[in-house]
Write a protein that holds these residues in place. Structure first.
Motif, PDB file in Angstrom:
ATOM      1  N   MET A 145       0.892  -1.100   0.006  1.00  0.00           N
ATOM      2  CA  MET A 145       0.164  -0.106  -0.020  1.00  0.00           C
ATOM      3  C   MET A 145       0.970   1.178  -0.044  1.00  0.00           C
ATOM      4  O   MET A 145       2.031   0.960   0.294  1.00  0.00           O
ATOM      5  N   LYS A 146       0.403   2.281  -0.234  1.00  0.00           N
ATOM      6  CA  LYS A 146       1.034   3.744  -0.170  1.00  0.00           C
ATOM      7  C   LYS A 146       0.953   4.450   1.028  1.00  0.00           C
ATOM      8  O   LYS A 146      -0.212   4.340   1.807  1.00  0.00           O
ATOM      9  N   ALA A 147       1.992   5.030   1.552  1.00  0.00           N
ATOM     10  CA  ALA A 147       1.846   5.500   2.822  1.00  0.00           C
ATOM     11  C   ALA A 147       2.771   6.793   2.801  1.00  0.00           C
ATOM     12  O   ALA A 147       3.732   6.843   1.858  1.00  0.00           O
ATOM     13  N   THR A 148       2.710   7.877   3.796  1.00  0.00           N
ATOM     14  CA  THR A 148       3.508   8.917   3.708  1.00  0.00           C
ATOM     15  C   THR A 148       4.394   8.778   4.745  1.00  0.00           C
ATOM     16  O   THR A 148       4.273   8.581   5.833  1.00  0.00           O
ATOM     17  N   LEU A 149       5.835   8.803   4.510  1.00  0.00           N
ATOM     18  CA  LEU A 149       7.087   8.836   5.293  1.00  0.00           C
ATOM     19  C   LEU A 149       7.625  10.253   5.133  1.00  0.00           C
ATOM     20  O   LEU A 149       7.861  10.906   4.062  1.00  0.00           O
ATOM     21  N   MET A 150       7.961  10.778   6.259  1.00  0.00           N
ATOM     22  CA  MET A 150       9.052  11.950   6.363  1.00  0.00           C
ATOM     23  C   MET A 150      10.427  11.623   6.493  1.00  0.00           C
ATOM     24  O   MET A 150      10.563  10.831   7.539  1.00  0.00           O
ATOM     25  N   TYR A 151      11.475  11.857   5.804  1.00  0.00           N
ATOM     26  CA  TYR A 151      12.897  11.360   6.096  1.00  0.00           C
ATOM     27  C   TYR A 151      13.656  12.508   6.616  1.00  0.00           C
ATOM     28  O   TYR A 151      14.827  12.013   7.274  1.00  0.00           O
ATOM     29  N   LYS A 152      13.417  13.712   6.700  1.00  0.00           N
ATOM     30  CA  LYS A 152      13.975  14.807   7.344  1.00  0.00           C
ATOM     31  C   LYS A 152      13.317  16.120   7.018  1.00  0.00           C
ATOM     32  O   LYS A 152      12.135  16.008   6.342  1.00  0.00           O
ATOM     33  N   SER A 153      13.602  17.035   7.592  1.00  0.00           N
ATOM     34  CA  SER A 153      12.841  18.427   7.635  1.00  0.00           C
ATOM     35  C   SER A 153      12.574  18.684   5.848  1.00  0.00           C
ATOM     36  O   SER A 153      13.850  18.473   5.331  1.00  0.00           O
ATOM     37  N   GLY A 154      11.390  18.934   5.602  1.00  0.00           N
ATOM     38  CA  GLY A 154      11.003  19.228   4.326  1.00  0.00           C
ATOM     39  C   GLY A 154      11.034  17.951   3.358  1.00  0.00           C
ATOM     40  O   GLY A 154      10.750  18.333   2.104  1.00  0.00           O
ATOM     41  N   ASP A 155      11.369  16.926   3.511  1.00  0.00           N
ATOM     42  CA  ASP A 155      11.383  15.924   2.719  1.00  0.00           C
ATOM     43  C   ASP A 155      10.083  14.812   3.271  1.00  0.00           C
ATOM     44  O   ASP A 155      10.494  13.961   3.921  1.00  0.00           O
ATOM     45  N   VAL A 156       9.109  14.987   2.449  1.00  0.00           N
ATOM     46  CA  VAL A 156       8.127  14.086   2.707  1.00  0.00           C
ATOM     47  C   VAL A 156       7.724  13.303   1.183  1.00  0.00           C
ATOM     48  O   VAL A 156       7.849  13.877   0.141  1.00  0.00           O
ATOM     49  N   VAL A 178       5.650   9.990  -0.712  1.00  0.00           N
ATOM     50  CA  VAL A 178       4.641   8.724  -0.698  1.00  0.00           C
ATOM     51  C   VAL A 178       5.531   7.506  -1.206  1.00  0.00           C
ATOM     52  O   VAL A 178       5.958   7.284  -2.119  1.00  0.00           O
ATOM     53  N   VAL A 179       5.423   6.632  -0.377  1.00  0.00           N
ATOM     54  CA  VAL A 179       6.223   5.029  -0.659  1.00  0.00           C
ATOM     55  C   VAL A 179       5.210   3.926  -0.606  1.00  0.00           C
ATOM     56  O   VAL A 179       4.159   4.060   0.112  1.00  0.00           O
ATOM     57  N   GLU A 180       5.820   2.752  -1.135  1.00  0.00           N
ATOM     58  CA  GLU A 180       5.040   1.629  -1.018  1.00  0.00           C
ATOM     59  C   GLU A 180       5.604   1.077   0.201  1.00  0.00           C
ATOM     60  O   GLU A 180       6.705   0.798   0.631  1.00  0.00           O
TER      61      GLU A 180
END
Length: 344
Positions: free
Chosen positions: A1-12, A14-16
Motif C-alpha cells: 500500500m501507499k503511505a506517507t513518510l518523512m525522512y528529514k525536514s522538508g522531505d516528505v 509517498v512510498v510503498e
C-alpha cells in the motif's frame, strides 16, 4: 500500500510499504477514505533530523472497516468510522475520567507504525477508539466529520478547559485551523465577545463567520495593547493559545485578565515559560490545556455536525490526492493553504 513518510525536514514522500496486518484481537483494519495534513505536522517538517527509515505521518482519518480482531464487539466490517488522533481503550481509570489521551493502553498515531496519511490503517483498541458514522450520512458532511478526529475538537478542548461560558471575553491566539476551530467552539459555548489574533485576512474572515467579534492583526506588545484597549484595560477572561510558540504564550500572559485562564492546545515548542509573580502567579491566573481528549467529546458533538448546527469542515480550503501530499505540506508551510484534505 501507499503511505506517507518523512525522512528529514522538508522531505516528505509517498512510498510503498507492506499492507498492515491485525496482530491483536482488539484491533481493526480500515481503508482510509479521508485524511489531512495537520498544523502540528509542520513541526517535524521544519526540524526533523535525518531519519533513514522514515517517520510515518498523519493522525486524522475517516475510513471503512475491512477487518476486525476477534475481541472487537462494537464495530462491524463495512462501518464507516471516525478515528481520533489517539487510541484509547475507554475502560481504564483515565478514560473513565475523560482523559483519553492518558489511557494506560493508549497511544498516538502520528509517528507510530500505524499512521493515517496512508491507504490503510490499523486502529488499536478499536472498540474504545473508533466512532461509527451513521449509515447513509451525506458525503458532503465528511470534511466536517473529519475535523472531529482532531482539529475542531482540539479547539473545543481549549474552550472547555478554559471554562468558556456566557459573559466571558475570550481571546484566541492563532488563525490556523485550530485557532479558527477554537473561535467556533467558543461561540457554541456562549461567548459573546471573541477576539481573534491573526493577520491573514482570508483566515480571519472565516473567523468572523465562525463568531469572532474583533480581529487583532498586531503581534507582540502592540497586539497586547490592542486587546487591552478592546477590553477596557481589564484583559481577557479566557485566552485560547493555538500556536505553540513562545511569542504566542507571551502574548497570552500579557492579555489574560486577573483571575483569568490561559488554555493551550498549540503543541508547545518550548519547555520553560514564565509562570511567576510578574506573569501568572501575581494575577491569580490559571494555566491549563493539553492534548485534546477527542474521544471523550466525539459522540457529544457528532450530532451538531450531522444536523448542520456547525460546519467546521470549512477550515479545509484544498483537496488533494495522497500522491500529492508533499505539495500539501508545502502549501500549508507557505501559508498558501489553511488545511489540506487528502483523499487516499
Amino acid at each position: 500500500m501507499k503511505a506517507t513518510l518523512m525522512y528529514k525536514s522538508g522531505d516528505v514522500r509517498v512510498v510503498e510499504v507492506p499492507d498492515p496486518v491485525i496482530q491483536q484481537p482488539t484491533e481493526a483494519l480500515i481503508r482510509v477514505t479521508y485524511a489531512c495534513v495537520c498544523g502540528s505536522d509542520l513541526h517535524p517538517y521544519h526540524d526533523l533530523e535525518d531519519t533513514p527509515e522514515g517517520r510515518r505521518m498523519g493522525h486524522e482519518a475517516i475510513g471503512v472497516i475491512v477487518e476486525i480482531g476477534e475481541n472487537v464487539r462494537t464495530l462491524s466490517v463495512g462501518d464507516t468510522v471516525i478515528v481520533p488522533f489517539a487510541w484509547s481503550d475507554g475502560t481504564c481509570p483515565f478514560c473513565q475520567d475523560g482523559l483519553t489521551t492518558s489511557c494506560t493502553h493508549g497511544g498516538f498515531f502520528d509517528g507510530a507504525a500505524s499512521a493515517t496519511q496512508a491507504e490503510k490503517l490499523i486502529v488499536p483498541q478499536a472498540d474504545g477508539t473508533a466512532v461509527v458514522i451513521p449509515e447513509g450520512t451525506d458525503e458532503a458532511l465528511m470534511p466536517s466529520l473529519l475535523t472531529l478526529s482532531d482539529v475542531y475538537l482540539t479547539g473545543y478542548h481549549a474552550a472547555i478547559r478554559g471554562d468558556v461560558e456566557p459573559g466571558k471575553t475570550v481571546t484566541v491566539i492563532g488563525d490556523g485551523a485550530v485557532g479558527l476551530s477554537a473561535v467556533l467552539a467558543a461561540k457554541q459555548l456562549g461567548a459573546e465577545t471573541i477576539i481573534l489574533m491573526g493577520r491573514h485576512t482570508a483566515r480571519t474572515d472565516l473567523g468572523r463567520d465562525f463568531g469572532a467579534t474583533h480581529v487583532v492583526a498586531e503581534r507582540g506588545d502592540e497586539g497586547v495593547a490592542k486587546v487591552m484597549e478592546i477590553t477596557r484595560g481589564e484583559g481577557s477572561h479566557v485566552v485560547l493559545e493555538a500556536v505553540g510558540h513562545m511569542p504566542a504564550y507571551e502574548q497570552a500572559v500579557g492579555i489574560v485578565r486577573a483571575g483569568g485562564t490561559i488554555s493551550r492546545v498549540g503543541v508547545p515548542q518550548y519547555e520553560e515559560a514564565a509562570v511567576g509573580m510578574a506573569s501568572l502567579f501575581g494575577k491569580n491566573a490559571t494555566l491549563t490545556g493539553g492534548p485534546a481528549t477527542v474521544r471523550a467529546y466525539l459522540e457529544q458533538v457528532l450530532p451538531q455536525v450531522l444536523d448542520g448546527t456547525i460546519d467546521p469542515g470549512r477550515v479545509f480550503d484544498r483537496e488533494m490526492p495522497l500522491d500529492d501530499i508533499a505539495e500539501a505540506y508545502r502549501l500549508m508551510d507557505d501559508r498558501e493553504a489553511l488545511k489540506v484534505l487528502i483523499r487516499p
